[in-house]
Design a protein around this motif. Sequence first.
Motif, PDB file in Angstrom:
ATOM      1  N   MET A   1      12.287  27.572  -8.593  1.00  0.00           N
ATOM      2  CA  MET A   1      12.179  26.832  -7.313  1.00  0.00           C
ATOM      3  C   MET A   1      12.397  27.743  -6.135  1.00  0.00           C
ATOM      4  O   MET A   1      12.615  27.324  -5.134  1.00  0.00           O
ATOM      5  N   ILE A   2      12.657  29.207  -6.486  1.00  0.00           N
ATOM      6  CA  ILE A   2      13.019  29.880  -5.605  1.00  0.00           C
ATOM      7  C   ILE A   2      11.934  29.929  -4.453  1.00  0.00           C
ATOM      8  O   ILE A   2      12.211  29.994  -3.176  1.00  0.00           O
ATOM      9  N   LYS A   3      10.542  29.993  -5.003  1.00  0.00           N
ATOM     10  CA  LYS A   3       9.417  30.158  -3.994  1.00  0.00           C
ATOM     11  C   LYS A   3       9.290  28.905  -3.038  1.00  0.00           C
ATOM     12  O   LYS A   3       9.306  28.914  -1.713  1.00  0.00           O
ATOM     13  N   PRO A   4       9.503  27.608  -3.467  1.00  0.00           N
ATOM     14  CA  PRO A   4       9.316  26.480  -2.615  1.00  0.00           C
ATOM     15  C   PRO A   4      10.721  26.871  -1.663  1.00  0.00           C
ATOM     16  O   PRO A   4      10.311  26.266  -0.381  1.00  0.00           O
ATOM     17  N   LEU A   5      11.769  27.008  -2.136  1.00  0.00           N
ATOM     18  CA  LEU A   5      12.866  27.150  -1.297  1.00  0.00           C
ATOM     19  C   LEU A   5      12.726  28.202  -0.029  1.00  0.00           C
ATOM     20  O   LEU A   5      13.106  28.008   0.942  1.00  0.00           O
ATOM     21  N   LYS A   6      11.961  29.434  -0.541  1.00  0.00           N
ATOM     22  CA  LYS A   6      11.739  30.473   0.526  1.00  0.00           C
ATOM     23  C   LYS A   6      10.937  29.899   1.660  1.00  0.00           C
ATOM     24  O   LYS A   6      10.726  30.030   2.774  1.00  0.00           O
ATOM     25  N   PHE A   7       9.809  29.131   1.125  1.00  0.00           N
ATOM     26  CA  PHE A   7       8.739  28.769   2.159  1.00  0.00           C
ATOM     27  C   PHE A   7       9.579  27.472   2.956  1.00  0.00           C
ATOM     28  O   PHE A   7       9.008  27.252   4.142  1.00  0.00           O
ATOM     29  N   ALA A  47       4.054  21.195   0.424  1.00  0.00           N
ATOM     30  CA  ALA A  47       3.694  20.085  -0.726  1.00  0.00           C
ATOM     31  C   ALA A  47       3.215  20.707  -1.900  1.00  0.00           C
ATOM     32  O   ALA A  47       3.300  20.673  -2.985  1.00  0.00           O
ATOM     33  N   VAL A  48       2.105  21.765  -1.577  1.00  0.00           N
ATOM     34  CA  VAL A  48       1.320  22.389  -2.611  1.00  0.00           C
ATOM     35  C   VAL A  48       2.369  23.147  -3.413  1.00  0.00           C
ATOM     36  O   VAL A  48       2.280  23.426  -4.852  1.00  0.00           O
ATOM     37  N   ILE A  49       3.140  24.194  -2.725  1.00  0.00           N
ATOM     38  CA  ILE A  49       3.955  24.938  -3.384  1.00  0.00           C
ATOM     39  C   ILE A  49       4.978  24.246  -4.346  1.00  0.00           C
ATOM     40  O   ILE A  49       5.197  24.745  -5.498  1.00  0.00           O
ATOM     41  N   SER A  50       5.753  23.347  -3.770  1.00  0.00           N
ATOM     42  CA  SER A  50       6.699  22.356  -4.652  1.00  0.00           C
ATOM     43  C   SER A  50       5.843  21.851  -5.843  1.00  0.00           C
ATOM     44  O   SER A  50       6.570  21.829  -7.043  1.00  0.00           O
ATOM     45  N   VAL A  51       4.777  21.081  -5.514  1.00  0.00           N
ATOM     46  CA  VAL A  51       4.341  20.444  -6.599  1.00  0.00           C
ATOM     47  C   VAL A  51       3.618  21.569  -7.869  1.00  0.00           C
ATOM     48  O   VAL A  51       4.040  21.182  -8.884  1.00  0.00           O
ATOM     49  N   GLN A  52       3.146  22.484  -7.563  1.00  0.00           N
ATOM     50  CA  GLN A  52       2.774  23.387  -8.170  1.00  0.00           C
ATOM     51  C   GLN A  52       3.942  24.115  -9.092  1.00  0.00           C
ATOM     52  O   GLN A  52       4.043  24.435 -10.047  1.00  0.00           O
ATOM     53  N   ALA A  53       5.170  24.365  -8.499  1.00  0.00           N
ATOM     54  CA  ALA A  53       6.339  24.820  -9.096  1.00  0.00           C
ATOM     55  C   ALA A  53       6.814  23.885 -10.253  1.00  0.00           C
ATOM     56  O   ALA A  53       7.041  24.308 -11.173  1.00  0.00           O
ATOM     57  N   PHE A  54       6.869  22.617  -9.530  1.00  0.00           N
ATOM     58  CA  PHE A  54       7.089  21.474 -10.711  1.00  0.00           C
ATOM     59  C   PHE A  54       6.561  21.529 -11.781  1.00  0.00           C
ATOM     60  O   PHE A  54       6.880  21.008 -13.013  1.00  0.00           O
ATOM     61  N   GLY A  56       4.944  24.078 -13.178  1.00  0.00           N
ATOM     62  CA  GLY A  56       4.796  25.259 -13.797  1.00  0.00           C
ATOM     63  C   GLY A  56       3.748  26.268 -13.516  1.00  0.00           C
ATOM     64  O   GLY A  56       3.091  26.895 -14.362  1.00  0.00           O
ATOM     65  N   LYS A  57       2.769  25.895 -12.529  1.00  0.00           N
ATOM     66  CA  LYS A  57       1.575  26.542 -12.108  1.00  0.00           C
ATOM     67  C   LYS A  57       1.611  27.386 -10.897  1.00  0.00           C
ATOM     68  O   LYS A  57       2.646  27.311  -9.962  1.00  0.00           O
ATOM     69  N   LEU A  58       0.825  28.389 -10.798  1.00  0.00           N
ATOM     70  CA  LEU A  58       0.739  29.183  -9.671  1.00  0.00           C
ATOM     71  C   LEU A  58       0.290  28.265  -8.470  1.00  0.00           C
ATOM     72  O   LEU A  58      -0.671  27.369  -8.375  1.00  0.00           O
ATOM     73  N   SER A  59       0.867  28.503  -7.234  1.00  0.00           N
ATOM     74  CA  SER A  59       0.440  28.030  -5.928  1.00  0.00           C
ATOM     75  C   SER A  59      -0.476  28.758  -5.291  1.00  0.00           C
ATOM     76  O   SER A  59      -1.546  28.531  -4.642  1.00  0.00           O
ATOM     77  N   HIS A  60      -0.367  29.906  -5.447  1.00  0.00           N
ATOM     78  CA  HIS A  60      -1.007  31.255  -4.675  1.00  0.00           C
ATOM     79  C   HIS A  60      -1.974  31.797  -5.839  1.00  0.00           C
ATOM     80  O   HIS A  60      -1.519  32.015  -6.994  1.00  0.00           O
ATOM     81  N   GLY A  68      -5.611  23.719  -9.072  1.00  0.00           N
ATOM     82  CA  GLY A  68      -4.653  24.574  -8.420  1.00  0.00           C
ATOM     83  C   GLY A  68      -5.793  25.682  -7.547  1.00  0.00           C
ATOM     84  O   GLY A  68      -5.434  26.030  -6.369  1.00  0.00           O
ATOM     85  N   GLY A  69      -6.897  25.890  -8.055  1.00  0.00           N
ATOM     86  CA  GLY A  69      -7.814  26.711  -7.365  1.00  0.00           C
ATOM     87  C   GLY A  69      -8.287  26.222  -5.971  1.00  0.00           C
ATOM     88  O   GLY A  69      -8.508  26.538  -4.935  1.00  0.00           O
ATOM     89  N   ILE A  70      -8.456  24.598  -6.235  1.00  0.00           N
ATOM     90  CA  ILE A  70      -8.986  23.904  -5.032  1.00  0.00           C
ATOM     91  C   ILE A  70      -7.623  23.727  -4.119  1.00  0.00           C
ATOM     92  O   ILE A  70      -7.959  23.829  -2.793  1.00  0.00           O
ATOM     93  N   LEU A  71      -6.505  23.388  -4.462  1.00  0.00           N
ATOM     94  CA  LEU A  71      -5.436  23.354  -3.668  1.00  0.00           C
ATOM     95  C   LEU A  71      -5.114  24.688  -2.756  1.00  0.00           C
ATOM     96  O   LEU A  71      -4.896  24.535  -1.579  1.00  0.00           O
ATOM     97  N   TYR A  72      -5.296  25.578  -3.567  1.00  0.00           N
ATOM     98  CA  TYR A  72      -5.145  26.855  -2.759  1.00  0.00           C
ATOM     99  C   TYR A  72      -6.205  27.309  -1.763  1.00  0.00           C
ATOM    100  O   TYR A  72      -5.925  27.729  -0.753  1.00  0.00           O
ATOM    101  N   SER A  73      -7.508  26.952  -2.115  1.00  0.00           N
ATOM    102  CA  SER A  73      -8.445  27.406  -1.040  1.00  0.00           C
ATOM    103  C   SER A  73      -8.128  26.421   0.148  1.00  0.00           C
ATOM    104  O   SER A  73      -8.592  26.961   1.335  1.00  0.00           O
ATOM    105  N   ILE A  74      -7.920  25.201  -0.009  1.00  0.00           N
ATOM    106  CA  ILE A  74      -7.804  24.308   1.173  1.00  0.00           C
ATOM    107  C   ILE A  74      -6.548  24.952   1.930  1.00  0.00           C
ATOM    108  O   ILE A  74      -6.751  24.923   3.341  1.00  0.00           O
TER     109      ILE A  74
END
Length: 214
Positions: A1-7, A47-54, A56-60, A68-74
């Motif tokens: 959860m470090i990445k969602p907190l940083k963002f 939202a994308v970063i947090s959901v993907q973290a929960f 266990g997937k890459l957000s970027h 994940g690819g679609i969310l990142y592209s958007i």
Amino acid sequence: MIKPLKFALSTWIYAWSMAYLLSFVEYQKKVRSYTYLAMVVMLYENAVISVQAFRGKLSHFNQTELVGGILYSIMGIMIVWLTTATLVLAVRFIAQKKYDISSSFSLSIQLGLVFFVIFSFLGGYMSVINSHQVGGQIGEKGLPVVNWSVLYGDIRVAHFFGIHSLQIIPLFGYLISKKGISSAKLWVWLFAIAYFAFISFTLLQALSGTPFLA
């Protein structure tokens, strides 16, 4: 959860900085439209970063799953849209006929906005190469919290210092304007040039595959 907190923290700093700095722009109707866009983009990104973290997937740089690819592209499209809108407001601010603040402080805001836009596009470059590292794979040893690579070049360093021009340069301009010295604008220019040189150094360092701190 470090990445969602940083963002989340970064978004909070960005929101308050923009709310303050853009209050000096004459075209407040345009600023209002910009704030709506910024709100939507930041909410989506976090939202994308947090959901993907929960999940266990890459957000970027996610190329392992369709969703994940679609969310990142958007996300990428929305960030480019917001950055371009920021550039438009920066140009409007630079073109203003008069300011309610000192010339040195207004100059620092102008430079801060321009630097912010320039180095925001490093995010787009990282998307193109599908990595923030040069010379190794994502996920290896990095610095605490920020996770900048200590083994390879990491473009996130220049991106980080670049987008925080938005706070650092105007803060310097504000403080130097309070000194009441006639050469305040010159000091703003010198500080901005030195800061730009520092960011450029970290970028060249990363592109050469050299870590910021080993």
